[in-house]
Motif scaffolding. Structure first.
Motif, mmCIF file in Angstrom:
data_model
loop_
_atom_site.group_PDB
_atom_site.id
_atom_site.type_symbol
_atom_site.label_atom_id
_atom_site.label_comp_id
_atom_site.label_asym_id
_atom_site.label_seq_id
_atom_site.Cartn_x
_atom_site.Cartn_y
_atom_site.Cartn_z
ATOM 1 N N PRO A 2 83.738 65.678 80.847
ATOM 2 C CA PRO A 2 83.491 67.017 81.411
ATOM 3 C C PRO A 2 84.732 67.651 82.014
ATOM 4 O O PRO A 2 84.884 68.879 81.973
ATOM 5 N N ILE A 3 85.649 66.831 82.551
ATOM 6 C CA ILE A 3 86.890 67.381 83.101
ATOM 7 C C ILE A 3 87.741 67.987 81.986
ATOM 8 O O ILE A 3 88.335 69.057 82.146
ATOM 9 N N ILE A 4 87.810 67.312 80.841
ATOM 10 C CA ILE A 4 88.588 67.819 79.710
ATOM 11 C C ILE A 4 87.962 69.090 79.144
ATOM 12 O O ILE A 4 88.663 70.022 78.730
ATOM 13 N N LEU A 5 86.627 69.162 79.133
ATOM 14 C CA LEU A 5 85.942 70.325 78.570
ATOM 15 C C LEU A 5 85.944 71.517 79.519
ATOM 16 O O LEU A 5 85.759 72.653 79.081
ATOM 17 N N PHE A 6 86.147 71.286 80.820
ATOM 18 C CA PHE A 6 86.042 72.369 81.798
ATOM 19 C C PHE A 6 87.016 73.520 81.567
ATOM 20 O O PHE A 6 86.626 74.687 81.711
ATOM 21 N N PRO A 7 88.320 73.276 81.226
ATOM 22 C CA PRO A 7 89.230 74.417 81.038
ATOM 23 C C PRO A 7 88.765 75.426 80.007
ATOM 24 O O PRO A 7 89.084 76.616 80.114
ATOM 25 N N MET A 8 87.994 74.989 79.011
ATOM 26 C CA MET A 8 87.532 75.922 77.977
ATOM 27 C C MET A 8 86.572 76.968 78.537
ATOM 28 O O MET A 8 86.436 78.055 77.979
ATOM 29 N N LEU A 9 85.919 76.648 79.643
ATOM 30 C CA LEU A 9 84.984 77.589 80.246
ATOM 31 C C LEU A 9 85.698 78.722 80.975
ATOM 32 O O LEU A 9 85.066 79.719 81.320
ATOM 33 N N LEU A 10 86.998 78.563 81.219
ATOM 34 C CA LEU A 10 87.737 79.559 81.985
ATOM 35 C C LEU A 10 88.228 80.722 81.136
ATOM 36 O O LEU A 10 88.667 81.728 81.681
ATOM 37 N N PHE A 11 88.168 80.581 79.822
ATOM 38 C CA PHE A 11 88.688 81.642 78.955
ATOM 39 C C PHE A 11 87.577 82.634 78.649
ATOM 40 O O PHE A 11 86.543 82.266 78.079
ATOM 41 N N PRO A 12 87.779 83.884 79.020
ATOM 42 C CA PRO A 12 86.721 84.881 78.795
ATOM 43 C C PRO A 12 86.618 85.266 77.329
ATOM 44 O O PRO A 12 87.596 85.236 76.578
ATOM 45 N N THR A 13 85.437 85.638 76.939
ATOM 46 C CA THR A 13 85.194 86.170 75.594
ATOM 47 C C THR A 13 84.470 87.499 75.725
ATOM 48 O O THR A 13 83.723 87.718 76.680
ATOM 49 N N SER A 14 84.686 88.345 74.777
ATOM 50 C CA SER A 14 84.093 89.679 74.829
ATOM 51 C C SER A 14 83.126 89.874 73.657
ATOM 52 O O SER A 14 83.433 89.506 72.525
ATOM 53 N N LYS A 15 81.982 90.454 73.979
ATOM 54 C CA LYS A 15 81.003 90.785 72.946
ATOM 55 C C LYS A 15 80.961 92.288 72.676
ATOM 56 O O LYS A 15 80.083 92.774 71.977
ATOM 57 N N HIS A 16 81.909 92.995 73.244
ATOM 58 C CA HIS A 16 81.952 94.448 73.094
ATOM 59 C C HIS A 16 83.116 94.859 72.199
ATOM 60 O O HIS A 16 84.051 94.079 71.968
ATOM 61 N N LEU A 17 83.065 96.090 71.723
ATOM 62 C CA LEU A 17 84.130 96.585 70.856
ATOM 63 C C LEU A 17 85.422 96.807 71.621
ATOM 64 O O LEU A 17 86.513 96.650 71.072
ATOM 65 N N VAL A 18 85.322 97.175 72.895
ATOM 66 C CA VAL A 18 86.503 97.434 73.718
ATOM 67 C C VAL A 18 86.693 96.260 74.676
ATOM 68 O O VAL A 18 85.785 95.937 75.452
ATOM 69 N N ASN A 19 87.857 95.622 74.628
ATOM 70 C CA ASN A 19 88.133 94.482 75.495
ATOM 71 C C ASN A 19 88.594 94.932 76.873
ATOM 72 O O ASN A 19 89.161 96.029 77.030
ATOM 73 N N ASN A 20 88.351 94.098 77.864
ATOM 74 C CA ASN A 20 88.856 94.399 79.194
ATOM 75 C C ASN A 20 90.307 93.937 79.327
ATOM 76 O O ASN A 20 90.891 93.395 78.397
ATOM 77 N N ARG A 21 90.910 94.149 80.508
ATOM 78 C CA ARG A 21 92.333 93.848 80.690
ATOM 79 C C ARG A 21 92.608 92.355 80.571
ATOM 80 O O ARG A 21 93.635 91.948 80.021
ATOM 81 N N LEU A 22 91.722 91.531 81.097
ATOM 82 C CA LEU A 22 91.943 90.094 81.074
ATOM 83 C C LEU A 22 91.989 89.567 79.645
ATOM 84 O O LEU A 22 92.861 88.766 79.284
ATOM 85 N N ILE A 23 91.060 90.022 78.812
ATOM 86 C CA ILE A 23 91.047 89.580 77.417
ATOM 87 C C ILE A 23 92.242 90.143 76.662
ATOM 88 O O ILE A 23 92.821 89.472 75.796
ATOM 89 N N ALA A 24 92.658 91.376 76.995
ATOM 90 C CA ALA A 24 93.839 91.950 76.351
ATOM 91 C C ALA A 24 95.102 91.153 76.688
ATOM 92 O O ALA A 24 95.942 90.898 75.816
ATOM 93 N N ILE A 25 95.232 90.735 77.955
ATOM 94 C CA ILE A 25 96.378 89.902 78.345
ATOM 95 C C ILE A 25 96.337 88.572 77.613
ATOM 96 O O ILE A 25 97.361 88.061 77.120
ATOM 97 N N GLN A 26 95.151 87.991 77.513
ATOM 98 C CA GLN A 26 94.987 86.714 76.807
ATOM 99 C C GLN A 26 95.391 86.848 75.341
ATOM 100 O O GLN A 26 96.095 85.978 74.806
ATOM 101 N N GLN A 27 94.994 87.923 74.689
ATOM 102 C CA GLN A 27 95.342 88.134 73.288
ATOM 103 C C GLN A 27 96.842 88.364 73.108
ATOM 104 O O GLN A 27 97.445 87.851 72.152
ATOM 105 N N ASN A 28 97.453 89.114 74.034
ATOM 106 C CA ASN A 28 98.897 89.357 73.941
ATOM 107 C C ASN A 28 99.698 88.070 74.122
ATOM 108 O O ASN A 28 100.694 87.835 73.419
ATOM 109 N N LEU A 29 99.268 87.217 75.055
ATOM 110 C CA LEU A 29 99.946 85.939 75.246
ATOM 111 C C LEU A 29 99.797 85.049 74.019
ATOM 112 O O LEU A 29 100.737 84.366 73.614
#
Length: 226
Positions: free
Chosen positions: A22-49
C-alpha cells in the motif's frame, strides 16, 4: 525513541503484515485526473512537466527506443514521488530498500539487453570486444566487458539506495542533535535547526535528481541497444 539509526529503514507492518505494497501504491493516488474537456491548472502543470521529461529523455532515441516513453515517464514519476513522500515525518521510503531497487533495475536492464540482442545482435555482441584488440588480450577483455555489463543493474540500485539512505541518516542525526541541544544552548540549537532546514531543501533536490539519474541511465542503456 528509536533503538538505532537504522530503525526508520525497517519495513513497517500493518496487522503483522508488510505494509510495503500500500505504501508503494499510495503515490499514484496523488496524481489528479480530469474527466472534463478543459483541464485545471494542476493537471496542465502535470502535463507540461511530462512533456518536458519526454523531450529530454527521448530526443536521443530512434523510433524503436521511443516505444519505451510511457515506461520511462512512469519510472521517473514513481521514484520521484516515493522519494519525496519519504521526507515527511513518520513515513517510510521504499527506495531505501536495496531489494526494491534491484527489483526495478534488473528487469529494466534485462529488457534493454534483450532488445539489443534481438534487434542489433551484431552490434550488441561487438561491445564485448573493441576493434583492434590484440589477440592475447581478447579473453581478458571479454571477461571484463561481461562483468561490467552484469554490474550495471547493481550499480543502478546501489546508487539510488546509498544516496537516499545517506541523506535520511544525516537528517536523522542532525534532528537528534537539535533535540539534544534544545535544553542546553539556544544559539547552538538555532544554528543546528537552520542547518537541518538547508539539508531538507538539499534532500528534496537529491530526491528529484536521483529519480532523474536512475531513469536517465536506463534510457542510455536503451539507447545503446536500439
Amino acid at each position: 525513541m528509536n533503538e538505532n539509526l537504522f530503525t526508520p529503514f525497517t519495513t513497517p507492518t500493518l496487522l503483522n503484515l508488510p505494509a510495503v505494497v500500500p505504501i508503494i501504491l499510495f503515490p499514484m493516488l496523488l496524481f489528479p485526473t480530469s474527466k472534463h474537456l478543459v483541464n485545471n491548472r494542476l493537471i496542465a502543470i502535470q502535463q507540461n512537466l511530462t512533456q518536458l521529461i519526454l523531450k529530454q529523455m527521448m530526443m536521443i532515441h530512434n523510433t524503436k527506443g521511443r516505444t519505451w516513453s510511457l515506461m520511462l515517464v512512469s519510472l521517473i514519476t514513481f521514484i520521484a514521488t516515493t522519494n519525496l513522500l519519504g521526507l515527511l515525518p513518520h513515513t517510510f521510503t521504499p527506495t531505501t530498500q536495496l531489494s526494491m531497487n534491484l527489483a526495478m533495475a534488473i528487469p529494466l536492464w534485462a529488457g534493454t539487453v534483450i532488445t539489443g540482442l534481438r534487434f542489433k545482435t551484431k552490434s550488441s555482441l561487438a561491445h564485448f570486444l573493441p576493434q583492434g584488440t590484440p589477440t592475447l588480450l581478447i579473453p581478458m577483455l571479454v571477461i571484463i566487458e561481461t562483468i561490467s555489463l552484469f554490474i550495471q543493474p547493481v550499480a543502478l540500485a546501489v546508487r539510488l539506495t546509498a544516496n537516499i539512505t545517506a541523506g535520511h541518516l544525516l537528517m536523522h542525526l542532525i534532528g537528534s542533535a537539535v533535540l539534544a541541544l534544545s535544553t542546553i544552548n539556544f544559539l547552538a540549537t538555532s544554528l543546528t535547526f537552520v542547518l537541518l532546514l538547508l539539508l531538507t531543501i538539499l534532500e528534496i533536490a537529491v530526491a528529484l535528481i536521483q529519480a532523474y539519474v536512475f531513469t536517465l541511465l536506463v534510457s542510455l542503456y536503451l539507447h545503446d541497444n536500439t
